[in-house]
Design a protein around this motif. Structure first.
Motif, short mmCIF file in Angstrom:
data_model
loop_
_atom_site.label_atom_id
_atom_site.label_comp_id
_atom_site.label_asym_id
_atom_site.label_seq_id
_atom_site.Cartn_x
_atom_site.Cartn_y
_atom_site.Cartn_z
N ALA B 86 0.81 -1.45 0.04
CA ALA B 86 -0.08 -0.08 -0.12
C ALA B 86 0.78 1.12 -0.12
CB ALA B 86 -0.90 -0.05 1.45
N ARG B 88 0.34 4.00 1.55
CA ARG B 88 0.21 4.40 2.82
C ARG B 88 1.62 3.55 3.65
NH1 ARG B 88 -3.48 1.34 4.69
NH2 ARG B 88 -1.88 -0.17 5.59
N THR B 89 1.78 2.37 3.32
CA THR B 89 3.01 1.68 3.93
C THR B 89 4.38 2.18 3.57
OG1 THR B 89 1.66 -0.28 4.18
CG2 THR B 89 4.07 -0.47 4.11
N ARG B 92 4.83 5.73 5.19
CA ARG B 92 5.16 5.37 6.47
C ARG B 92 6.46 5.05 6.76
NH1 ARG B 92 -0.25 2.84 9.10
NH2 ARG B 92 -1.37 4.74 9.26
#
Lengths: 296, 130
Positions: B86, B88-89, B92
């Motif tokens: 993802a 998002r990963t 992050r």
């Protein structure tokens, strides 16, 4: 030395993500790279009469592994770790050895993929085969403690079983490289019953004294590195006594060096590393002497 | 002469898919099976675009992307991330690495979560490098 990169072998039977999480204490010892490997057994997708090669089955099994690895990798990436993955078809041990070499890992973590008795007679133990083919230390991880709790700090209180071999010395060096996460090491030597047979009481006491002195010298090596260590001498069946000591001393794992007997010798006579890996309730870290193992 | 596009992915099926899309649209395709091999090819070939997977053996796309964007001579090469991981990963993980002391890196030009349709991929490439 140290553990910066580990190869996590999972067949999704024994080791799941919680088993991997239980090793995250290794980050304090420098771990920053985890490589997953899953090997689809060739027999599961091999040619079938009337069906040919099961390509659809191969894709399904590989994708199932991929979905799990993506989920695991996301959790580790978000912690700032480096992650890699192999999903392969073939024979488990050669694929593990090849990936371990390619990635130059510091540790192979595996569950205990027990072969049937018939398979063991013809092919031997997978763990022993792995140790014989690879020069990398192998952790046979059992992350549930005998108490039923998750062993989330397996390296905190290792029990080192030494037989004074070159492999045992290698295990000492390996443990020193993990000193950041070790609180205390219990060092034991088991004097086999057979080795004492026929000796007088005086001779037995002499052997005891000699072994105690060597144990103390090993503990001194650890203490000089700032690791608390305590020595113990046991007598009896080697595997049984190592297990007993691990229970009595509240060990978090068992560590032993392994020189790798020839495959035939191991298959028919058995070996202490094999017994520990397969029968002990404790995680078992087996450290080879280093260099490629060829067996005989 | 067509523009050079490097695809970095360990999955041969994905490589075949992307190469087909590239060649049908007049691009020259280059291939690498992991981040380490990818960086070697980038330095030698200076591609116009990189299509990058994340979860790979040897070196992940996260590490390769960071190495690329930290290299003055290579940082301007646009990157399309094409991955099952993802977005998002990815963001992050880059934040975590920055927090550990590395230099911050910009977001990728485009982030596509697998799978992707060939038309969507072709359109995206065209938007990025023409």
């Amino acid at each position: 030395m140290g553990i910066k990169k580990l190869l996590f072998v999972t067949q999704f039977e024994e080791l799941w993500f919680d088993a991997l999480q239980s090793l995250m204490d290794l980050r304090k010892a420098g771990l920053n790279h985890v490589v997953f490997i899953h090997v689809v057994d060739r027999d599961k997708v091999a040619m079938r009469r009337g069906k040919g090669y099961l390509k659809g089955e191969e894709i399904k099994l590989k994708e199932m592994a991929n979905v799990r690895f993506i989920d695991w990798a996301e959790a580790l990436f978000e912690q700032g770790m480096e992650v890699g993955a192999y999903i392969l078809v073939g024979n488990l041990v050669p694929k593990i050895v090849s990936a371990a070499q390619e990635e130059d890992v510091d540790l192979i973590v595996t569950g205990h993929h027990k072969r049937s008795k018939i398979e063991e007679i013809y092919a031997g133990s997978e763990i022993i085969e792995l140790l014989r083919r690879s020069s990398k230390p192998v952790l046979v991880h059992k992350y549930m403690l005998p108490s039923g709790k998750v062993n989330d700090r397996p390296f905190e209180k290792p029990l080192l079983a030494t037989d004074w071999s070159r492999a045992s010395k290698k295990a000492v060096e390996y443990l020193i490289s993990l000193k950041n996460i070790i609180q205390k090491i219990e060092v034991i030597h088991v004097a086999g019953e057979k080795s004492l047979r026929g000796f007088s009481a005086m001779e037995v006491q002499k052997i005891r004294k000699e072994n105690k002195q060597r144990l103390d010298e090993t503990c001194e090596i650890f203490r000089a590195e700032g690791i608390d260590a305590e020595e113990h001498l046991y007598v009896g069946n080697v595997t049984e006594q190592i297990n007993r000591a691990a229970h009595e001393r509240g060990a978090s794992m068992i560590v032993a060096g392994t020189t790798g007997k020839g495959p035939l010798k191991e298959r028919w006579l058995g070996s202490v590393p094999k017994s520990l890996a397969e029968e002990s309730e404790f995680p078992t870290l087996l450290v080879p002497t280093g260099g490629e193992q060829t067996g005989s | 002469m067509g523009k050079k596009v490097l695809i970095v992915d360990d999955d041969p099926d994905i490589i075949t898919f992307v190469v087909t899309v590239l060649e049908e649209n007049g691009y020259i395709s280059l291939m690498a099976l992991n981040g380490e091999m990818g960086m070697t090819i980038i330095k030698a070939e200076k591609p116009d675009l990189i299509i990058l997977d994340i979860l790979m053996p040897k070196q992940s796309g996260i590490k390769m992307y960071r190495d690329l964007k930290s290299d003055e001579s290579l940082k301007k090469i646009p990157v399309i991330i094409l991955s099952g991981i993802a977005k998002r990963t990815f963001l992050r993980s880059q934040e975590a690495l920055t927090a550990f002391g590395d230099e911050p890196v910009p977001e990728p030009d485009v982030y596509i979560e697998k799978p992707v349709e060939p038309e969507e991929l072709a359109e995206t490439i065209k938007n990025v490098i023409g």
